[in-house]
Motif scaffolding. Structure first.
Motif, PDB file in Angstrom:
ATOM      1  N   ALA A   1       7.465 -21.909 -45.207  1.00  0.00           N
ATOM      2  CA  ALA A   1       8.155 -22.223 -43.948  1.00  0.00           C
ATOM      3  C   ALA A   1       9.668 -22.139 -44.091  1.00  0.00           C
ATOM      4  O   ALA A   1      10.388 -22.103 -43.083  1.00  0.00           O
ATOM      5  CB  ALA A   1       7.756 -23.621 -43.469  1.00  0.00           C
ATOM      6  N   HIS A   2      10.171 -22.103 -45.333  1.00  0.00           N
ATOM      7  CA  HIS A   2      11.624 -22.071 -45.556  1.00  0.00           C
ATOM      8  C   HIS A   2      12.083 -20.754 -46.184  1.00  0.00           C
ATOM      9  O   HIS A   2      13.207 -20.677 -46.682  1.00  0.00           O
ATOM     10  CB  HIS A   2      12.022 -23.262 -46.427  1.00  0.00           C
TER      11      HIS A   2
ATOM     12  N   SER B   1      15.327 -30.973 -48.187  1.00  0.00           N
ATOM     13  CA  SER B   1      15.448 -31.992 -47.148  1.00  0.00           C
ATOM     14  C   SER B   1      14.114 -32.245 -46.459  1.00  0.00           C
ATOM     15  O   SER B   1      13.731 -33.396 -46.203  1.00  0.00           O
ATOM     16  CB  SER B   1      16.499 -31.564 -46.120  1.00  0.00           C
ATOM     17  N   ASP B   2      13.384 -31.174 -46.163  1.00  0.00           N
ATOM     18  CA  ASP B   2      12.087 -31.296 -45.511  1.00  0.00           C
ATOM     19  C   ASP B   2      11.115 -32.069 -46.395  1.00  0.00           C
ATOM     20  O   ASP B   2      10.406 -32.986 -45.940  1.00  0.00           O
ATOM     21  CB  ASP B   2      11.537 -29.895 -45.212  1.00  0.00           C
TER      22      ASP B   2
ATOM     23  N   VAL C   1      13.736 -17.485 -45.763  1.00  0.00           N
ATOM     24  CA  VAL C   1      14.681 -16.978 -44.766  1.00  0.00           C
ATOM     25  C   VAL C   1      14.500 -15.485 -44.560  1.00  0.00           C
ATOM     26  O   VAL C   1      14.596 -14.961 -43.447  1.00  0.00           O
ATOM     27  CB  VAL C   1      16.136 -17.274 -45.203  1.00  0.00           C
TER      28      VAL C   1
ATOM     29  N   GLY D   1      17.280 -26.739 -46.997  1.00  0.00           N
ATOM     30  CA  GLY D   1      16.329 -27.103 -45.953  1.00  0.00           C
ATOM     31  C   GLY D   1      14.983 -27.501 -46.526  1.00  0.00           C
ATOM     32  O   GLY D   1      14.341 -28.443 -46.051  1.00  0.00           O
ATOM     33  N   LEU D   2      14.535 -26.790 -47.568  1.00  0.00           N
ATOM     34  CA  LEU D   2      13.258 -27.089 -48.210  1.00  0.00           C
ATOM     35  C   LEU D   2      13.287 -28.462 -48.863  1.00  0.00           C
ATOM     36  O   LEU D   2      12.356 -29.270 -48.700  1.00  0.00           O
ATOM     37  CB  LEU D   2      12.954 -26.017 -49.251  1.00  0.00           C
TER      38      LEU D   2
ATOM     39  N   LEU E   1       5.192 -26.152 -48.658  1.00  0.00           N
ATOM     40  CA  LEU E   1       6.323 -26.102 -47.720  1.00  0.00           C
ATOM     41  C   LEU E   1       7.199 -24.869 -47.918  1.00  0.00           C
ATOM     42  O   LEU E   1       8.032 -24.563 -47.062  1.00  0.00           O
ATOM     43  CB  LEU E   1       7.190 -27.360 -47.866  1.00  0.00           C
ATOM     44  N   VAL E   2       7.042 -24.183 -49.046  1.00  0.00           N
ATOM     45  CA  VAL E   2       7.962 -23.091 -49.381  1.00  0.00           C
ATOM     46  C   VAL E   2       7.960 -22.013 -48.316  1.00  0.00           C
ATOM     47  O   VAL E   2       9.021 -21.558 -47.850  1.00  0.00           O
ATOM     48  CB  VAL E   2       7.612 -22.493 -50.761  1.00  0.00           C
TER      49      VAL E   2
ATOM     50  N   VAL F   1      15.284 -18.001 -49.928  1.00  0.00           N
ATOM     51  CA  VAL F   1      14.684 -19.283 -49.576  1.00  0.00           C
ATOM     52  C   VAL F   1      15.799 -20.264 -49.223  1.00  0.00           C
ATOM     53  O   VAL F   1      16.798 -20.350 -49.941  1.00  0.00           O
ATOM     54  CB  VAL F   1      13.848 -19.841 -50.746  1.00  0.00           C
ATOM     55  N   ASP F   2      15.626 -20.971 -48.136  1.00  0.00           N
ATOM     56  CA  ASP F   2      16.590 -21.999 -47.729  1.00  0.00           C
ATOM     57  C   ASP F   2      16.310 -23.262 -48.550  1.00  0.00           C
ATOM     58  O   ASP F   2      15.574 -24.149 -48.120  1.00  0.00           O
ATOM     59  CB  ASP F   2      16.446 -22.278 -46.224  1.00  0.00           C
TER      60      ASP F   2
END
Length: 299
Positions: free
Chosen positions: A291-292, A111-112, A294, A108-109, A288-289, A104-105
């Motif tokens: 979508a992030h 920040s999003d 990887v 990025g998660l 949101l997880v 998992v990024d």
């Protein structure tokens, strides 16, 4: 019993310092001390043992702490439900994660989430005690969400959203006699030293179970707190390891070998408290997880 009293109490209980608790709650120390004394009078029991050198919770204080956290969480949830309709999500969100997680990024998660919900104070912490520590922190309401590694599809009193399932296999140095084999039994590894995570971490729990089931006692040569460092130790010849496919294996002279019978698989999941629908901030984070993510083939 007032909300501010509970806030001061939780701050002192977590900081074990009236000075740090006052700084954390942006209050003067005398106000925090007076509030705690008023709470103790209201409850009819001392909550802290105070001395010139330390502050410690009493038995009554330890009993109150999870209930105080639960009460504050409920108030936050009530406010967030109303504020969310009016002006977007507010409140706080505490997220815990396993060390070395690359599937998992997380930057990025986070920040999003922050860009979508600037009114929520999000904090991210790394687990010192592995999955067991993260699950305990969730149950103690010290965390709202945690990325955990579990062997079962469900955990009592917690909600799990699966991210990926991993099949562990043996990792050996490239020049090891087992490197050319397609599969190896646990019995054949009885004399081999191993590199693994400490007790309480999912990989260690699962591997110990696999070898106990086979009647084999392992020798642990090295314990590491970050699973991504294991390929380097294996490459050096210190020991073998039973691990899921790791992105960290790239660049190391190691070879995977299947275990026969296969090792127990485990699941990477996002965990939160079970029961009623999660708080809006928790649900927004969980949504949101995906979508992030990887990768789902390597940890």
């Amino acid at each position: 019993m007032e909300e501010r009293q509970l806030q001061y109490f939780v701050a002192v209980a977590e900081e074990l310092s009236f000075t740090r608790a006052a700084q954390r709650t942006h209050a003067v120390q005398s106000t925090v001390s007076a509030s705690i004394r008023a709470l103790e009078r209201h409850l009819g029991a001392p909550l802290f043992e105070r001395s010139t050198s330390k502050v410690a919770l009493t038995e009554a204080g330890r009993a109150l702490l999870p209930e105080a956290r639960r009460a504050l969480d409920a108030l936050d949830q009530a406010r967030a439900a109303v504020a969310g309709l009016r002006e977007g999500l507010t409140g706080s969100l505490r997220v815990g994660t396993l060390s070395g997680l690359t599937a998992v990024d997380l930057p990025g998660l986070v920040s999003d989430f922050r860009s979508r919900h600037p009114g929520v104070r999000l904090s991210l912490s790394m687990a010192a005690g592995g999955t067991d520590g993260l699950l305990a922190a969730l149950r103690a309401r010290e965390l709202d969400v945690a990325f955990v590694a579990v062997q079962v599809a469900s955990v009592p009193d917690l909600h799990l959203e699966a991210i990926a399932e991993f099949q562990p296999r043996l990792l050996v140095p490239a020049g090891h006699p087992l490197a050319g084999q397609t599969a190896v039994s646990p019995a054949a590894l009885a004399d081999e030293p191993f590199v693994d995570l400490p007790p309480g971490f999912c990989n260690r729990i699962r591997t110990d179970h696999d070898f106990r089931r086979a009647g084999v006692t392992r020798t642990i040569a090295v314990e590491v707190s970050d699973i991504t460092t294991i390929p380097g130790y294996v490459e050096s010849g210190i020991g073998l390891a039973l691990v899921p496919p790791l992105a960290a294996e790239d660049g190391h002279r190691v070879a995977p070998v299947a275990l026969d019978p296969p090792a127990a698989s485990w699941t990477l999941a996002a965990a939160s408290l079970g029961g009623p629908a999660p708080r809006p901030a928790v649900r927004a984070f969980l949504d949101l997880v995906d979508a992030h993510v990887v990768r789902r083939d390597r940890y």
